[in-house]
Design a protein around this motif. Structure first.
Motif, short mmCIF file in Angstrom:
data_model
loop_
_atom_site.label_atom_id
_atom_site.label_comp_id
_atom_site.label_asym_id
_atom_site.label_seq_id
_atom_site.Cartn_x
_atom_site.Cartn_y
_atom_site.Cartn_z
N ALA D 22 25.22 -100.97 -39.68
CA ALA D 22 26.05 -99.76 -39.77
C ALA D 22 25.43 -98.63 -38.95
N LEU D 23 24.09 -98.54 -38.99
CA LEU D 23 23.40 -97.50 -38.23
C LEU D 23 23.56 -97.72 -36.73
N ILE D 24 23.50 -98.96 -36.30
CA ILE D 24 23.70 -99.25 -34.87
C ILE D 24 25.10 -98.84 -34.45
N VAL D 25 26.09 -99.19 -35.28
CA VAL D 25 27.49 -98.82 -34.97
C VAL D 25 27.59 -97.30 -34.91
N PHE D 26 26.96 -96.61 -35.86
CA PHE D 26 27.01 -95.14 -35.89
C PHE D 26 26.35 -94.55 -34.64
N SER D 27 25.17 -95.10 -34.26
CA SER D 27 24.47 -94.57 -33.08
C SER D 27 25.28 -94.84 -31.82
N THR D 28 25.99 -95.98 -31.80
CA THR D 28 26.85 -96.30 -30.67
C THR D 28 27.99 -95.30 -30.56
N LEU D 29 28.56 -94.97 -31.73
CA LEU D 29 29.66 -93.99 -31.78
C LEU D 29 29.17 -92.64 -31.27
N CYS D 30 27.96 -92.23 -31.72
CA CYS D 30 27.39 -90.96 -31.27
C CYS D 30 27.23 -90.97 -29.76
N PHE D 31 26.71 -92.09 -29.23
CA PHE D 31 26.51 -92.22 -27.79
C PHE D 31 27.83 -92.04 -27.04
N ILE D 54 18.38 -91.24 -36.36
CA ILE D 54 18.57 -92.65 -36.01
C ILE D 54 17.30 -93.24 -35.40
N VAL D 55 16.73 -92.53 -34.43
CA VAL D 55 15.53 -93.05 -33.76
C VAL D 55 14.38 -93.16 -34.76
N ALA D 56 14.29 -92.20 -35.70
CA ALA D 56 13.25 -92.26 -36.72
C ALA D 56 13.37 -93.54 -37.54
N ILE D 57 14.57 -93.83 -38.01
CA ILE D 57 14.78 -95.04 -38.82
C ILE D 57 14.50 -96.29 -37.99
N PHE D 58 14.99 -96.30 -36.74
CA PHE D 58 14.76 -97.46 -35.87
C PHE D 58 13.27 -97.66 -35.61
N THR D 59 12.53 -96.56 -35.47
CA THR D 59 11.09 -96.66 -35.24
C THR D 59 10.39 -97.25 -36.46
N ALA D 60 10.80 -96.77 -37.66
CA ALA D 60 10.24 -97.30 -38.90
C ALA D 60 10.53 -98.80 -39.02
N GLU D 61 11.77 -99.16 -38.69
CA GLU D 61 12.16 -100.58 -38.78
C GLU D 61 11.33 -101.42 -37.82
N TYR D 62 11.15 -100.90 -36.59
CA TYR D 62 10.37 -101.62 -35.57
C TYR D 62 8.93 -101.81 -36.04
N ALA D 63 8.34 -100.75 -36.59
CA ALA D 63 6.97 -100.84 -37.08
C ALA D 63 6.86 -101.87 -38.21
N TYR D 64 7.85 -101.85 -39.14
CA TYR D 64 7.82 -102.79 -40.26
C TYR D 64 7.95 -104.23 -39.77
N ARG D 65 8.84 -104.42 -38.76
CA ARG D 65 9.06 -105.75 -38.22
C ARG D 65 7.77 -106.31 -37.60
N ILE D 66 7.04 -105.45 -36.88
CA ILE D 66 5.76 -105.89 -36.30
C ILE D 66 4.78 -106.24 -37.42
N TYR D 67 4.74 -105.34 -38.41
CA TYR D 67 3.82 -105.52 -39.54
C TYR D 67 4.08 -106.84 -40.27
#
Lengths: 237, 237, 237, 237
Positions: D22-31, D54-67
């Protein structure tokens, strides 16, 4: 979509479905004629009285269907029960509602023509084909949407600087992507830069298959189901 | 469409079918040339005399076909018997009829080219494929008609207020629906409102499969029949 | 199309086919660039010298192919042997011929790119699919031609009286029929009369399947052949 | 494209994929909204702050995925790992880069929506279908390119002398060939000479099948794989 009512033999149906079907086609024609500009008063009054007669018959049919249904509540809240109600309700609510919304509801009537097809074996086979291919159809719909969006963003970057009044935003570019990848190609928007044209070529080569695939999948699926049915009937012999 | 006559061996046919086919193509070409504006008198008279020669040969062929048919009445009232008659009759009735209707009847001749294909096994296999898929084809034709109508009503409500001279009535909107869903897209009518464009997108996504399905069904059907024939020939070996 | 030469192992081929393919692509690009209007003199001379180098290499390759062929005469008169000759001959005959015809012959070179695909199993499978479906393809080509002609005559009678400058003759109407039934729909010709639009609708509904069928038949045929090959390989295990 | 991470059960995933989607769709809409001309300052600042969240959440997700990845390096250099990085990196590099390139990189985010489909069986089946038909797809792509080029050269010779401003070079003619053979037909270029129209007819008759074939091949291939899977599951019973 309860179909307990539909398994009743032909003679028990309230009205010959051919007559009702003809009436639906006639009422649809009347609805379409009403949209014509510059109608003569005589045509307008003919359409008005046709409307009254049609709604009267549809009301009688609806009442009879409720009366003859085994499970009345179930019929009323079934898909076609609601369609039948919505087809006549606006007429009686006309004084309370404005004319515009009245018209929008009336066109639901045409859905009742699908009833003619409800009894066909082919229709249920199509449903089976859709269920068999559903997963792939969902995937392709998602992939198509993403593809359309990326195509729109791409063409926006190529064409917006040169045709800012045609490719105004990504939303306009999306309209271009939809009409191009479905190969409709109205000609209201098309790329003129070399980059935009090469991008369009790549997009079309990759995307045409994507858009054409669902139909191919359904056809394959229908084929598989037809063969399965044949195998079943051979085994039971 | 009696085909008792067609099982006669090649040598018994009144005229080599290649010659008759070439004559039909030639007469079709003459007919097309006549529609060209600004024809020279010499071309016009050449076309006039060609017409006389062609009709003379076709009349002789028709007489021979009646003469050589086992069941003469049956040939006269068969599909191709009537086509053969209608192809020459207008010429003899020309003084009594006006020129316009004469021309319209003459083009039936081209249907006789299908005779070339009549003897092919593939043609009967196609007929079989149609019979196998007939139920589904009927369903899809009905569903396509309903879909086109609903698409037309929908776009009419979106575009009529903004483009009243383009989307004048539901009938004009139907023309848009036909040219859009077949993906022809002449560009004489296209939505410009955001609502109309989103509606068009949804309509295209759902409707393209619908319109493309018949061809897929026939192809699947042909495939099934080809396989069945192969199985039969394997079993009989 | 003798292919005795193609069964030789890779190392025996005169030049790495990748290099020759790249050269063909390059020469094709040069040919395309030459058609650009307003070329700078420096580009024009670069293209001229590229031409000389390309023809020199192609001539060397042609000579080597003749030298290394087992049956030299057979190679010279094979399809690709003639293509190879026609690709270089115009250059040497340039002083004797005019430039225009020279260019037309040069583009035959691009056919040599098909050589890259010559060794693939998929290509021979496609040939098999065509042979299997040939009868049906011939039938459909004939039926399509007749259908296009009848559609053209029909639309001519509907639209010529109203748009005499657009639908000038049956030949113009044929162009409309071709672009409409292939769903290209450039928008240079479209019916505006109600009769012509209804006729177009009927023609499209019947004709789209006709035009789309060959591709469906080939796909089915390819599928059948792939399955047959699989069965063969399973049996031989 | 390492998928070792995807086999972890649903609960182990860092965030519910529905929320991220949903966040990706929302960020796409914003773009997309950002590309609209004449945006109000209030909308512009809303889009700016949305971007940060959006970028904050995506960054957190990216960090968690690496972790949470078993093999961290492998995740970072996997396809989706890189997409995840490229989706957030431009935001942090914005002061160093110009705004234009920033936007181009941001749209990679939408590819992550494909993750939703990653777990589906149908998707892997499609991959199998592509592998099965790959040889034929390559052949048809090559044949299509050659066909398009020859069609372009042909129409250039027919139309360039009459419409030098429309068919300016072989490159313009290629654009015509692409839009015509895909049946898009924008109507910006079309032949007007009799020779060019007949050539177009021949090209369309031969080429439509060529362009439509890949979709047919994939559909057949998918069908074959579905049947194979069914056979396997029947045998294992």
């Amino acid at each position: 979509m309860a179909n307990h009512h539909d398994t009743t033999p032909f003679l028990d149906r309230p009205l010959p479905s051919g007559f009702i079907a003809a009436l639906i086609v006639f009422s649809t024609l009347c609805f379409s004629l009403e949209t014509l500009p510059d109608l003569k008063p005589v045509t307008r009054s003919f359409l008005y009285y046709s409307e009254i007669v049609i709604v009267a018959i549809f009301t009688a049919e609806y009442a009879y269907r409720i009366y003859s249904a085994k499970d009345r509540l179930r019929f009323i809240f079934s898909f076609y029960g609601l369609v039948d109600l919505l087809a006549i309700l606006p007429f009686y609510l006309a004084p309370a509602l404005d004319l515009r919304s009245l018209r929008l509801l009336r066109l639901l009537r045409v859905l009742r023509l699908l009833k003619l097809a409800r009894y066909h074996k082919a229709f249920s086979r199509l449903g089976e084909a859709f269920r068999l291919a559903r997963e792939e159809l969902v995937i392709f719909s998602l992939a198509t949407l993403i593809f359309l969006y990326l195509a729109a963003v791409g063409i926006y970057y190529f064409e917006n600087p040169v045709q800012p009044d045609v490719y105004r935003s990504v939303f306009d570019a999306l309209w271009w992507a939809v009409t191009s990848l479905t190969t409709v190609g109205y000609g209201d928007m098309y790329p003129i830069t070399p980059g935009g044209r090469i991008f369009t070529f790549v997009v079309l080569m990759l995307g045409l298959g994507l858009v054409a695939m669902p139909a191919g999948i359904i056809a394959s699926s229908l084929n598989a189901i037809r063969r399965r049915h044949e195998d079943d009937s051979e085994e039971s012999q």
